[in-house]
Design a protein around this motif. Structure first.
Motif, PDB file in Angstrom:
ATOM      1  N   HIS A  18     -27.028  76.384 -58.721  1.00  0.00           N
ATOM      2  CA  HIS A  18     -26.924  75.076 -58.071  1.00  0.00           C
ATOM      3  C   HIS A  18     -26.383  75.267 -56.659  1.00  0.00           C
ATOM      4  O   HIS A  18     -25.554  76.154 -56.420  1.00  0.00           O
ATOM      5  N   THR A  19     -26.826  74.427 -55.741  1.00  0.00           N
ATOM      6  CA  THR A  19     -26.254  74.479 -54.392  1.00  0.00           C
ATOM      7  C   THR A  19     -24.887  73.791 -54.427  1.00  0.00           C
ATOM      8  O   THR A  19     -24.588  73.015 -55.343  1.00  0.00           O
ATOM      9  N   LEU A  20     -24.102  74.059 -53.414  1.00  0.00           N
ATOM     10  CA  LEU A  20     -22.807  73.393 -53.328  1.00  0.00           C
ATOM     11  C   LEU A  20     -22.987  71.887 -53.216  1.00  0.00           C
ATOM     12  O   LEU A  20     -22.209  71.123 -53.781  1.00  0.00           O
ATOM     13  N   ARG A  21     -24.017  71.439 -52.489  1.00  0.00           N
ATOM     14  CA  ARG A  21     -24.250  70.004 -52.376  1.00  0.00           C
ATOM     15  C   ARG A  21     -24.569  69.399 -53.746  1.00  0.00           C
ATOM     16  O   ARG A  21     -24.046  68.349 -54.102  1.00  0.00           O
ATOM     17  N   GLN A  22     -25.420  70.060 -54.520  1.00  0.00           N
ATOM     18  CA  GLN A  22     -25.750  69.546 -55.855  1.00  0.00           C
ATOM     19  C   GLN A  22     -24.496  69.455 -56.720  1.00  0.00           C
ATOM     20  O   GLN A  22     -24.276  68.443 -57.393  1.00  0.00           O
ATOM     21  N   ALA A  23     -23.683  70.505 -56.704  1.00  0.00           N
ATOM     22  CA  ALA A  23     -22.455  70.503 -57.498  1.00  0.00           C
ATOM     23  C   ALA A  23     -21.513  69.399 -57.031  1.00  0.00           C
ATOM     24  O   ALA A  23     -20.939  68.670 -57.850  1.00  0.00           O
ATOM     25  N   ALA A  24     -21.365  69.247 -55.709  1.00  0.00           N
ATOM     26  CA  ALA A  24     -20.480  68.214 -55.161  1.00  0.00           C
ATOM     27  C   ALA A  24     -20.986  66.820 -55.529  1.00  0.00           C
ATOM     28  O   ALA A  24     -20.189  65.938 -55.873  1.00  0.00           O
ATOM     29  N   GLN A  25     -22.289  66.614 -55.478  1.00  0.00           N
ATOM     30  CA  GLN A  25     -22.848  65.316 -55.846  1.00  0.00           C
ATOM     31  C   GLN A  25     -22.583  64.997 -57.318  1.00  0.00           C
ATOM     32  O   GLN A  25     -22.238  63.870 -57.665  1.00  0.00           O
ATOM     33  N   MET A  26     -22.747  65.996 -58.183  1.00  0.00           N
ATOM     34  CA  MET A  26     -22.483  65.776 -59.609  1.00  0.00           C
ATOM     35  C   MET A  26     -21.001  65.517 -59.862  1.00  0.00           C
ATOM     36  O   MET A  26     -20.642  64.645 -60.657  1.00  0.00           O
ATOM     37  N   MET A  27     -20.131  66.262 -59.167  1.00  0.00           N
ATOM     38  CA  MET A  27     -18.694  66.055 -59.319  1.00  0.00           C
ATOM     39  C   MET A  27     -18.318  64.646 -58.852  1.00  0.00           C
ATOM     40  O   MET A  27     -17.539  63.956 -59.515  1.00  0.00           O
ATOM     41  N   SER A  28     -18.890  64.215 -57.748  1.00  0.00           N
ATOM     42  CA  SER A  28     -18.607  62.889 -57.218  1.00  0.00           C
ATOM     43  C   SER A  28     -19.109  61.801 -58.176  1.00  0.00           C
ATOM     44  O   SER A  28     -18.386  60.834 -58.451  1.00  0.00           O
ATOM     45  N   GLY A  44     -19.799  85.104 -67.140  1.00  0.00           N
ATOM     46  CA  GLY A  44     -19.375  84.280 -68.262  1.00  0.00           C
ATOM     47  C   GLY A  44     -19.029  82.877 -67.826  1.00  0.00           C
ATOM     48  O   GLY A  44     -19.848  82.185 -67.252  1.00  0.00           O
ATOM     49  N   VAL A  45     -17.774  82.454 -68.065  1.00  0.00           N
ATOM     50  CA  VAL A  45     -17.336  81.088 -67.770  1.00  0.00           C
ATOM     51  C   VAL A  45     -16.357  81.113 -66.600  1.00  0.00           C
ATOM     52  O   VAL A  45     -15.349  81.804 -66.636  1.00  0.00           O
ATOM     53  N   GLY A  46     -16.679  80.327 -65.570  1.00  0.00           N
ATOM     54  CA  GLY A  46     -15.808  80.208 -64.409  1.00  0.00           C
ATOM     55  C   GLY A  46     -15.620  78.741 -64.069  1.00  0.00           C
ATOM     56  O   GLY A  46     -16.122  77.855 -64.758  1.00  0.00           O
ATOM     57  N   ILE A  47     -14.909  78.485 -62.990  1.00  0.00           N
ATOM     58  CA  ILE A  47     -14.661  77.109 -62.563  1.00  0.00           C
ATOM     59  C   ILE A  47     -14.798  77.014 -61.048  1.00  0.00           C
ATOM     60  O   ILE A  47     -14.414  77.939 -60.319  1.00  0.00           O
ATOM     61  N   MET A  48     -15.383  75.917 -60.613  1.00  0.00           N
ATOM     62  CA  MET A  48     -15.470  75.606 -59.199  1.00  0.00           C
ATOM     63  C   MET A  48     -14.807  74.253 -59.012  1.00  0.00           C
ATOM     64  O   MET A  48     -15.086  73.318 -59.764  1.00  0.00           O
ATOM     65  N   THR A  49     -13.934  74.166 -58.035  1.00  0.00           N
ATOM     66  CA  THR A  49     -13.197  72.922 -57.823  1.00  0.00           C
ATOM     67  C   THR A  49     -13.566  72.298 -56.492  1.00  0.00           C
ATOM     68  O   THR A  49     -14.222  72.918 -55.645  1.00  0.00           O
ATOM     69  N   GLU A  50     -13.101  71.073 -56.315  1.00  0.00           N
ATOM     70  CA  GLU A  50     -13.330  70.371 -55.053  1.00  0.00           C
ATOM     71  C   GLU A  50     -12.764  71.174 -53.887  1.00  0.00           C
ATOM     72  O   GLU A  50     -13.312  71.152 -52.784  1.00  0.00           O
TER      73      GLU A  50
END
Length: 129
Positions: A18-28, A44-50
């Protein structure tokens, strides 16, 4: 109180492509401050935050080109659903982060955030007082 009682089990999951924009849009849209990134072929499993998105924008990176895989914390402290909320808070304080991925075995069970901790502690105080 245990983490399983305080965590959000409605977890936003995104892929490493996913692009950062896609991820940010979903988070928003979901009104959450993090997304769990699952990469079965790699980390494996990671996390991306705002904050990861904010740092990328601040560095002048193109959010339509950058992929989440380059902005994910893979070296993650995972909470267990049977941890106490105090244990989760202590882990967050030690690590300097605001979200913990909750694993039940190898499966993502939820995410607990500082906001979740504040909510349960304020409810407990109101119930006592």
């Amino acid at each position: 109180m245990q983490v399983r009682e305080a965590m959000s089990n409605q977890v936003l999951m995104v892929g490493p492509e996913h692009t950062l924009r896609q991820a940010a849009q979903m988070m928003s849209a979901r009104r959450v401050g993090s997304a769990v990134v699952i990469d079965p072929d790699s980390e494996g499993v990671g996390i991306m935050t705002e904050r990861d998105v904010l740092n990328a924008i601040g560095a002048g990176l193109d959010c339509d080109v950058e992929r989440t895989r380059a902005h994910v914390s893979w070296d993650v402290v995972y909470a267990g659903p049977d941890w106490t909320v105090e244990e989760a808070a202590a882990a967050m304080a030690r690590g300097g982060f605001r979200h913990l991925v909750v694993l039940d075995g190898r499966e993502v069970a939820g995410v607990i955030s500082v906001r979740d901790l504040m909510r349960v502690w304020s409810q407990q105080r109101l119930a006592v007082g």
